[in-house]
Scaffold this active site. Structure first.
Site, PDB file in Angstrom:
ATOM      1  N   ASN A   9       0.889  -1.135  -0.097  1.00 12.54           N
ATOM      2  CA  ASN A   9       0.199   0.113   0.131  1.00 12.54           C
ATOM      3  C   ASN A   9       0.929   1.241  -0.073  1.00 12.54           C
ATOM      4  O   ASN A   9       1.426   1.640   1.031  1.00 12.54           O
ATOM      5  CB  ASN A   9      -0.738   0.049   1.211  1.00 12.54           C
ATOM      6  N   ARG A 101      -2.431  -1.340  -3.717  1.00 17.04           N
ATOM      7  CA  ARG A 101      -3.391  -0.561  -3.825  1.00 17.04           C
ATOM      8  C   ARG A 101      -2.834   0.570  -4.820  1.00 17.04           C
ATOM      9  O   ARG A 101      -1.737   1.057  -4.887  1.00 17.04           O
ATOM     10  CB  ARG A 101      -3.545   0.398  -2.625  1.00 17.04           C
ATOM     11  N   HIS A 189     -10.920   6.606  -2.126  1.00 18.49           N
ATOM     12  CA  HIS A 189     -10.848   5.926  -0.595  1.00 18.49           C
ATOM     13  C   HIS A 189     -12.006   4.667  -1.148  1.00 18.49           C
ATOM     14  O   HIS A 189     -12.687   4.088  -0.080  1.00 18.49           O
ATOM     15  CB  HIS A 189     -11.960   6.496   0.403  1.00 18.49           C
ATOM     16  N   ARG A 250      -6.351  19.420   3.535  1.00 17.24           N
ATOM     17  CA  ARG A 250      -7.075  19.837   2.300  1.00 17.24           C
ATOM     18  C   ARG A 250      -8.522  20.562   2.695  1.00 17.24           C
ATOM     19  O   ARG A 250      -8.774  20.353   3.541  1.00 17.24           O
ATOM     20  CB  ARG A 250      -7.339  18.747   1.579  1.00 17.24           C
ATOM     21  N   GLU A 393      -8.128  -1.873   4.487  1.00 16.85           N
ATOM     22  CA  GLU A 393      -7.671  -1.936   3.007  1.00 16.85           C
ATOM     23  C   GLU A 393      -6.936  -3.018   2.805  1.00 16.85           C
ATOM     24  O   GLU A 393      -7.034  -3.744   1.514  1.00 16.85           O
ATOM     25  CB  GLU A 393      -7.152  -0.437   2.691  1.00 16.85           C
TER      26      GLU A 393
END
Length: 413
Positions: A9, A101, A189, A250, A393
């Site tokens: 990942n 990923r 996501h 962000r 994940e």
């Protein structure tokens, strides 16, 4: 016979990896503990890489390497699978497949795929849309090629879960020619949202196709996804991960006229705007304290007014975004919280649920404060369930590799 699956990942500032051992004939109902886990932190100190490795039997190694050669560091990390105190393999040939990923798969990749030269070229081309992430994902793929040769590798795309968004959801109200150039809403996501949707169905003992869910992935990056019949029907991130909720650093959605003003009147460059919007806004930009919610809450306790304002904006926008997803679902069976903030902040969960009383939603304050994971924190009489789910994940990536095992040849251990 068991099969060993390595998961990478990769991000711009870190590289997380783990090794699973799975039976060839069936997947376990719950995520198993990895045999080996590793993390590389590229930001610990300029010109250095910090590597942390742990095994299921309790071995731990932490080391710092003075180098900026990322492929060399990844190769050294991978080699600890079969060499040194964290060795869990007799030799690298025991690894059957490596899953990655990949942040951006564009509109073309709706499922995980075996990596071929054409797939690698597509990931490289899509780096124009994800310049921070896709190159790092490719770096991981190439590091495996150098370390393990022609082993099968699988790309699991963050955008794939959102690839079925309807045209009215995916299309911006911009010149149609821009859509033809790839400017549309992609969503991100997706691996986390998909895993949490499946886990929610398990926890509720319901079929996923019967559920209406809103999943709140709240970490340093934040996004919501509305899931109906097991499919993403709306999500808050769009063309880039910058759209949507206020995040750690962000800004989330803002009036684009602000950018035009700054370009014209304040002589900002594109690079300066990129830096400010992605790394100098959100909780950090408003508070002036941190992008980390824990430090924001500490500053609030110390009487810091800008930290309080930052949290107030964060919660207001979160509640507004949850409400905006409700009409497209036609009701709500469960609200799901996941990722660092979603899993750990009772304050954010309680505030997010405020205003949803008209749905009958009620959370149990004691359950909410008990650091729940993979639990329902709604009261018994609440018609809407509230779940806190630990997102996994890496396990979702390993599952996709397992499902694709018929597409490649391998030797059982």
């Amino acid at each position: 016979m068991p099969m060993k699956i390595l998961v990478l990942n990769a991000g711009s500032s870190s590289q997380k990896s783990c090794l699973y051992e799975l039976a060839d004939d069936r997947l376990p109902a719950l995520p198993p503990e990895p045999l080996w886990e590793a993390k590389v932190d590229w930001t610990h100190q300029q010109g250095f890489a910090e590597i942390e490795i742990a095994t299921a039997r309790g071995d731990r190694v932490q080391t710092e390497i003075q180098t900026s050669d990322r492929p060399a560091v990844m190769a050294q990390m991978i080699e600890t699978l079969w060499n040194g105190p964290t060795r869990v393999l007799e030799n690298p040939a025991e690894i059957v497949v490596v899953g990655h990923r990949v942040v951006h798969g564009g509109a073309a990749y709706r499922d995980s795929v075996l990596i071929t030269p054409a797939v690698k070229a597509a990931i490289a081309d899509l780096a124009a849309f994800a310049p921070v992430h896709n190159p790092a994902n490719l770096e991981g793929i190439e590091a495996i090629e150098q370390s393990l040769g022609a082993i099968p590798q699988v790309a699991v795309f963050d955008t794939a879960f959102h690839a079925h968004l309807s045209p009215q959801v995916a299309t911006y109200p911009l010149p149609y020619e821009w859509l033809e150039q790839g400017i549309r809403r992609y969503g991100f996501h997706g691996i986390s949202h998909r895993y949490c949707a499946q886990r929610a169905a398990q926890l509720l003992n319901r079929k996923l196709t019967s559920l209406r869910l809103i999943i709140c992935h709240l970490g340093n990056g934040c996004s919501l996804t509305a899931v109906r019949d097991g499919i993403s029907v709306e999500t808050t991130m769009g063309f880039t991960p910058l759209e949507g909720l206020m995040m750690g650093s962000r800004c989330g959605s803002i009036d684009p006229g602000i950018l035009l003003h700054l370009l014209r009147q304040e002589q900002y460059s594109v690079e300066q705007l990129d830096q400010v919007l992605n790394k100098g806004s959100g909780l950090l930009g408003v508070s002036g304290v941190s992008a980390d919610l824990r430090q924001i809450e500490q500053a609030i306790a110390d009487g810091h007014t800008r930290a309080q304002l930052a949290l107030d904006i964060y919660l207001h926008r979160l509640r507004a975004a949850i409400a905006a997803l409700l009409p497209g679902l036609g009701g709500l069976d469960a609200l799901v919280f996941t990722a660092g903030v979603g899993e750990n902040s009772a304050r954010v969960r309680a505030a997010a649920c405020e205003g949803l009383g008209f749905l009958g939603l009620k959370i149990d304050p004691q359950q909410n404060q008990s650091r729940p994971l993979d639990q329902d924190i709604a009261t018994a009489d609440s018609p809407v369930r509230v779940l806190v789910i630990h997102t996994q994940e890496d396990w979702a990536i390993a599952q996709d590799c397992w499902h694709l095992r018929s597409t490649f040849q391998y030797r059982n251990g």
